[in-house]
Design a protein around this motif. Structure first.
Motif, PDB file in Angstrom:
ATOM      1  N   ARG A 134       0.845  -1.201   0.000  1.00  0.00           N
ATOM      2  CA  ARG A 134       0.000   0.000   0.000  1.00  0.00           C
ATOM      3  C   ARG A 134       0.877   1.246   0.000  1.00  0.00           C
ATOM      4  NH1 ARG A 134      -3.744   2.698   4.162  1.00  0.00           N
ATOM      5  NH2 ARG A 134      -5.511   3.399   2.889  1.00  0.00           N
ATOM      6  N   VAL A 184       0.222   5.506   0.057  1.00  0.00           N
ATOM      7  CA  VAL A 184      -0.763   6.584   0.186  1.00  0.00           C
ATOM      8  C   VAL A 184      -0.025   7.914   0.099  1.00  0.00           C
ATOM      9  CG1 VAL A 184      -2.494   7.673   1.649  1.00  0.00           C
ATOM     10  CG2 VAL A 184      -2.267   5.172   1.628  1.00  0.00           C
ATOM     11  N   GLY A 202      -3.313  11.405   1.193  1.00  0.00           N
ATOM     12  CA  GLY A 202      -4.612  10.781   1.401  1.00  0.00           C
ATOM     13  C   GLY A 202      -5.145   9.997   0.229  1.00  0.00           C
ATOM     14  N   ASN A 203      -4.396   9.932  -0.866  1.00  0.00           N
ATOM     15  CA  ASN A 203      -4.831   9.224  -2.062  1.00  0.00           C
ATOM     16  C   ASN A 203      -4.110   7.882  -2.191  1.00  0.00           C
ATOM     17  OD1 ASN A 203      -6.455  11.433  -3.608  1.00  0.00           O
ATOM     18  ND2 ASN A 203      -4.555  12.464  -3.036  1.00  0.00           N
ATOM     19  N   GLU A 204      -4.895   6.830  -2.415  1.00  0.00           N
ATOM     20  CA  GLU A 204      -4.315   5.522  -2.667  1.00  0.00           C
ATOM     21  C   GLU A 204      -3.640   5.543  -4.036  1.00  0.00           C
ATOM     22  OE1 GLU A 204      -3.075   1.915  -1.828  1.00  0.00           O
ATOM     23  OE2 GLU A 204      -4.639   2.684  -0.495  1.00  0.00           O
ATOM     24  N   VAL A 205      -2.336   5.225  -4.061  1.00  0.00           N
ATOM     25  CA  VAL A 205      -1.553   5.346  -5.284  1.00  0.00           C
ATOM     26  C   VAL A 205      -1.536   4.048  -6.081  1.00  0.00           C
ATOM     27  CG1 VAL A 205       0.777   5.745  -6.189  1.00  0.00           C
ATOM     28  CG2 VAL A 205      -0.130   7.215  -4.389  1.00  0.00           C
ATOM     29  N   SER A 248      -3.574   1.594  -6.580  1.00  0.00           N
ATOM     30  CA  SER A 248      -4.750   1.148  -7.332  1.00  0.00           C
ATOM     31  C   SER A 248      -5.054   2.023  -8.540  1.00  0.00           C
ATOM     32  CB  SER A 248      -5.977   1.133  -6.401  1.00  0.00           C
ATOM     33  OG  SER A 248      -6.225   2.427  -5.874  1.00  0.00           O
ATOM     34  N   ARG A 249      -4.370   3.141  -8.686  1.00  0.00           N
ATOM     35  CA  ARG A 249      -4.663   4.073  -9.781  1.00  0.00           C
ATOM     36  C   ARG A 249      -4.022   3.621 -11.083  1.00  0.00           C
ATOM     37  NH1 ARG A 249      -5.690  10.203  -8.488  1.00  0.00           N
ATOM     38  NH2 ARG A 249      -6.737  10.033  -6.470  1.00  0.00           N
ATOM     39  N   ALA A 281      -4.907   8.001 -14.332  1.00  0.00           N
ATOM     40  CA  ALA A 281      -5.505   8.516 -13.099  1.00  0.00           C
ATOM     41  C   ALA A 281      -4.441   9.025 -12.130  1.00  0.00           C
ATOM     42  CB  ALA A 281      -6.335   7.423 -12.431  1.00  0.00           C
ATOM     43  N   LEU A 282      -3.226   8.509 -12.261  1.00  0.00           N
ATOM     44  CA  LEU A 282      -2.135   8.929 -11.383  1.00  0.00           C
ATOM     45  C   LEU A 282      -1.549  10.268 -11.819  1.00  0.00           C
ATOM     46  CD1 LEU A 282      -0.271   8.064  -9.012  1.00  0.00           C
ATOM     47  CD2 LEU A 282       1.194   6.952 -10.707  1.00  0.00           C
ATOM     48  N   LEU A 329      -1.590  13.544  -9.806  1.00  0.00           N
ATOM     49  CA  LEU A 329      -0.794  13.547  -8.572  1.00  0.00           C
ATOM     50  C   LEU A 329       0.693  13.759  -8.834  1.00  0.00           C
ATOM     51  CD1 LEU A 329      -2.365  10.590  -6.530  1.00  0.00           C
ATOM     52  CD2 LEU A 329      -2.623  13.041  -6.101  1.00  0.00           C
ATOM     53  N   HIS A 337       2.645  16.713  -7.486  1.00  0.00           N
ATOM     54  CA  HIS A 337       2.830  16.762  -6.036  1.00  0.00           C
ATOM     55  C   HIS A 337       4.013  15.919  -5.576  1.00  0.00           C
ATOM     56  CE1 HIS A 337      -0.960  18.875  -5.534  1.00  0.00           C
ATOM     57  NE2 HIS A 337      -1.557  17.969  -6.302  1.00  0.00           N
TER      58      HIS A 337
END
Length: 544
Positions: free
Chosen positions: A335, A337, A340-343, A345-346, A350-351, A354, A357
């Motif tokens: 996992r 994160v 606060g965003n799950e990375v 699974s993207r 979709a990534l 982000l 950042h």
């Protein structure tokens, strides 16, 4: 005294009206080690390149370079080919840009043996295995068929050293040969070079910004600044009583200070649970997976807003793989994160939002900067992708501010990467990462290519930026002196696993694990490498 093997008189290298090297003279005898020291841009590397006619085509060289009775300045191509790689070996500063990415390291080293010694394939492979073992590549039989990108930065540098030593040269020119190596392997490589000198009477021209290494290996020192040689003499005399103010300044420079304060109650910007990076081992005609190299093996971490987490360990321990996995630059499980965003699974698309950042400064600045783009285009490329609404004027303003922030003149925006020293290229890479104002920054050996005084400036810069922006760092380094000045917390990695973690100050004061104590001893007492007990790195953690 015997005649010098290498005699340099009034060597000058000009780029147009600019003198990169200005009337440099020195001698080097067989079996002797001469160190060229100075800050980035002082002319050390271009001096070494011009000895063998390897300077850029835009440079003009004057003066005299006599090697073993042969004049090299103005020599024809056939004369230079007979000497390069045969009588004179060279270890280049940046292995990733010097090694061919489409050939295995075994093939590249074997090519040197084939061209200069006429060895056939079987004999060349056997000799290559010996060389890889001699420079400390773990499990040479397995790694000989690896490509450069499959090796860590330190392992790539060791492959370059093996290539340079392949033909037992009379003279070895080493341009920052230990830059990418951890402190324990630095000591091993220095001992290796010294033993080769004793066995073969080889002369060594050693170029470095690390004065602790100079004291360990050099018989004499030449100090350079602004293309000129300002002081020369026996090593002990230079260290005991430097006569030039620039030499005194170099000796006094070292990363110092404490990490920037941050509010401990802040939440995590990035965190992981059971993070794993396993690279498949494929064998046979069908290249079936028979096992895995566990580069990162179940790492849990959290980095708070405004905090620096230092990651230390020997080359191949998994430090860089950990950083790449956090940014989803390589496949991993577990996992992750970010803000606060799950990375994990993207999808790749979709990534993308982000990405601005989270940014990275790579270990090898030259390999990560496009040679076809100007500095302004390199730094501004991310703005075009992530801030498409900016006007050209606004984008140029942000690029100029980023360059100024890392200590580069705004006028450099029109120049190209090959026109800069190694340290200046690293600052360009830092500017590229900072221009997007990220929340999380992976710093993969960001000071490894910098001289000591510039290291201090970059550390001060990173601390200042962190305090103003509350930026979070994952700081990967083999230089524990630099880590001590920047990191709030520390994790020590070996074979993909965390062997010790905690507050940095507590670990530096009282390390609990023997491996951590060994790293600290090597980092803060390089002048006494006999304290280093590991003669070779352990093999990578695998499952088969």
């Amino acid at each position: 005294m015997s005649a010098p093997l290498l005699s340099v008189r009034d060597l000058s290298v000009h780029f147009g009206a600019n003198a990169a090297v200005d009337k440099v003279s020195f001698d080097l005898t067989a079996g002797e080690t001469l160190a060229l020291v100075g800050e980035s841009g002082s002319g050390k590397s271009i001096t070494a390149l011009s000895l063998l006619g390897l300077q850029p085509p835009t440079a003009s060289v004057t003066g005299q370079v006599h090697f073993d009775g042969t004049e090299l300045v103005g020599a024809d191509a056939a004369t230079l080919r007979a000497i390069r790689g045969n009588q004179v070996g060279m270890i280049f500063q940046e292995p990733m840009s010097s090694l061919n990415p489409v050939h295995t390291i075994g093939k590249q080293i074997g090519e040197v043996l084939s061209v200069h010694q006429g060895l056939r394939r079987t004999a060349a492979r056997a000799r290559t295995l010996e060389l890889l073992d001699a420079v400390g590549i773990p499990d040479p039989l397995r790694r000989i068929d690896d490509y450069p990108h499959q090796l860590s930065g330190g392992q790539r540098q060791r492959a370059m050293i093996a290539m340079a030593l392949a033909n037992d040269p009379k003279l070895l020119i080493a341009d920052e040969p230990t830059t990418a190596l951890d402190v324990t392997v630095q000591a091993q490589v220095l001992d290796l070079l010294k033993s080769l000198q004793q066995a073969h009477g080889m002369a060594l021209l050693f170029i470095t910004h690390d004065l602790s290494i100079v004291r360990h290996i050099a018989d004499r020192v030449c100090v350079m600044t602004n293309g000129q040689m300002v002081e020369t003499g026996p090593t002990e005399a230079i260290f005991a009583a430097p006569s030039h103010h620039y030499t005194r300044q170099l000796l006094a420079a070292a990363p110092a200070g404490d990490p920037a304060p941050f509010p401990i109650e802040t939440s995590n910007v990035v965190s992981t649970q059971d993070l794993k990076v396993w690279f498949p081992i494929r064998r046979g005609l069908l290249r079936r997976t028979v096992g895995h190299i566990r580069a990162v093996d179940g790492v849990d971490l959290g980095i708070r807003k405004g905090e620096t987490l230092g990651v230390v360990g020997e080359s191949g321990s998994g430090k860089s793989s950990l950083g790449y996995a956090l940014l989803r630059l390589i496949p991993s499980t577990g996992r992750i994160v970010l803000l606060g965003n799950e990375v994990q699974s993207r999808s790749w698309n979709a990534l993308r939002p982000l990405r601005k950042h989270m940014q990275i400064v790579f270990q090898d600045p030259f390999g990560s900067l496009s040679p076809r783009m100007s500095v302004g285009e390199i730094v501004g490329e991310g703005l075009k992708v992530h801030m498409p609404g900016l006007s050209a004027q606004e984008r140029d303003g942000k690029v100029a501010a980023a360059l100024k922030e890392v200590g580069l003149d705004i006028a450099t925006a029109a120049r190209y990467p090959h026109e800069f020293s190694g340290g200046q290229r690293q600052r360009i890479a830092i500017a590229r990462a900072l221009v997007l104002e990220p929340d999380f920054l992976v710093l993969d050996e960001p000071t490894s290519a910098l001289d000591v005084s510039i290291q201090s400036q970059i550390i001060d810069l990173l601390r200042d930026i962190q305090q103003r922006r509350q930026l979070s760092y994952l700081f990967i380094s083999h230089d524990l002196r630099v880590v001590k000045a920047l990191a709030h917390r520390l994790i020590v990695m070996r074979n993909g696993q965390v062997v010790e973690q905690g507050e940095a100050a507590a670990i530096f004061a009282d390390p609990q694990q023997a491996y951590t104590r060994q790293l600290l001893a090597a980092a803060f007492d390089l002048a006494a490498p006999s304290n280093v007990t590991d003669d070779r790195l352990p093999p990578p953690h695998t499952t088969e």
